[in-house]
Design a protein around this motif. Sequence first.
Motif, short mmCIF file in Angstrom:
data_model
loop_
_atom_site.label_atom_id
_atom_site.label_comp_id
_atom_site.label_asym_id
_atom_site.label_seq_id
_atom_site.Cartn_x
_atom_site.Cartn_y
_atom_site.Cartn_z
N MET A 1 -11.14 0.51 3.75
CA MET A 1 -9.80 0.89 4.19
C MET A 1 -9.79 2.37 4.57
SD MET A 1 -6.17 0.57 2.05
CE MET A 1 -6.14 -1.22 2.06
N ILE A 2 -9.06 2.70 5.64
CA ILE A 2 -8.84 4.08 6.06
C ILE A 2 -7.34 4.32 5.99
CG2 ILE A 2 -9.06 5.77 7.93
CD1 ILE A 2 -11.26 3.90 9.14
N VAL A 3 -6.95 5.38 5.28
CA VAL A 3 -5.53 5.70 5.13
C VAL A 3 -5.29 7.14 5.57
CG1 VAL A 3 -3.58 5.85 3.53
CG2 VAL A 3 -5.36 4.12 3.16
N ARG A 4 -4.43 7.29 6.55
CA ARG A 4 -4.04 8.63 7.01
C ARG A 4 -2.70 8.95 6.37
NH1 ARG A 4 -4.48 9.25 13.14
NH2 ARG A 4 -2.87 7.66 13.15
N ARG A 5 -2.55 10.20 5.92
CA ARG A 5 -1.31 10.66 5.28
C ARG A 5 -0.69 11.72 6.18
NH1 ARG A 5 -4.61 12.85 0.35
NH2 ARG A 5 -5.23 14.02 2.18
N PRO A 6 0.16 11.32 7.15
CA PRO A 6 0.71 12.30 8.09
C PRO A 6 1.66 13.29 7.41
CG PRO A 6 1.54 10.09 8.56
CD PRO A 6 0.54 9.96 7.46
N SER A 7 2.33 12.86 6.34
CA SER A 7 3.19 13.75 5.56
C SER A 7 3.24 13.23 4.14
CB SER A 7 4.59 13.84 6.18
OG SER A 7 5.21 12.58 6.20
N THR A 8 3.82 14.00 3.24
CA THR A 8 3.87 13.66 1.83
C THR A 8 4.49 12.28 1.63
OG1 THR A 8 4.02 15.98 1.26
CG2 THR A 8 4.68 14.41 -0.44
N ASP A 9 3.83 11.45 0.84
CA ASP A 9 4.27 10.09 0.50
C ASP A 9 4.34 9.14 1.69
OD1 ASP A 9 4.40 10.59 -2.24
OD2 ASP A 9 6.46 11.33 -2.11
N GLU A 10 3.75 9.50 2.81
CA GLU A 10 3.69 8.61 3.98
C GLU A 10 2.24 8.18 4.16
OE1 GLU A 10 4.70 8.72 8.75
OE2 GLU A 10 5.58 10.24 7.45
N ARG A 11 2.04 6.88 4.46
CA ARG A 11 0.70 6.32 4.62
C ARG A 11 0.63 5.50 5.90
NH1 ARG A 11 0.71 9.25 0.77
NH2 ARG A 11 -0.05 8.86 -1.33
N GLU A 12 -0.48 5.67 6.63
CA GLU A 12 -0.76 4.86 7.81
C GLU A 12 -2.14 4.24 7.63
OE1 GLU A 12 1.48 7.73 11.09
OE2 GLU A 12 -0.70 7.60 11.10
N LEU A 13 -2.20 2.92 7.68
CA LEU A 13 -3.49 2.23 7.60
C LEU A 13 -4.09 2.19 9.00
CD1 LEU A 13 -2.67 -0.80 5.26
CD2 LEU A 13 -3.52 1.46 4.66
#
Length: 184
Positions: free
Chosen positions: A30-42
């Motif tokens: 899995m790859i998870v990007r965190r564009p801002s605090t408490d935000e996740r994009e798979l």
Amino acid sequence: MEIIHLTMTELEAGLDIIRQSPKNDGVLEMIVRRPSTDERELLDEGELDTAVGLVGDNWKTRGSRHMPDGSANPDAQLTLMNSRAANLVAQSRDRWALAGDQLYVDFDLSEENIPPGTQLQIGEAIIEVTAQPHTGCKKFVARFGMDAVKFVNSPQGKELHLRGINTKVVQGGTISVGDAIIKI
């Protein structure tokens, strides 16, 4: 679905499965990007960069309270968590990203297998394990329970790096879910 946090006994019962993780040729799950605090994009695919880590992640802009000037810690550019450990504490794959790491790998992250300085190839990129400890925080407690934090921070948990490891990008490139993770 109501999530009940696992007890220490239930967590310890999962150690054998975690210990069976591949030691040489693992898989990026899995790859998870965190564009801002408490935000996740798979992501199915991501770009690793020596200057910013995972492109689009907030690592560099967020900075670190552990650095004297508040800048991003170069030894904590990219975090990896063992997917078996993530699955154990999170209890389902759709909750892995709550741990806050960028890469989830079916790979033995133990100190014995990949001490600081070890380089790993994932897709086109190469990352290096750093000595910067990676431990559970208040958010980890809230999401997975106090026993989960005690479990990952126990002597055995630290030896196996159940909370994960910090790395830095030494060669940028494209990575994709399903890529092999290989010690070099």
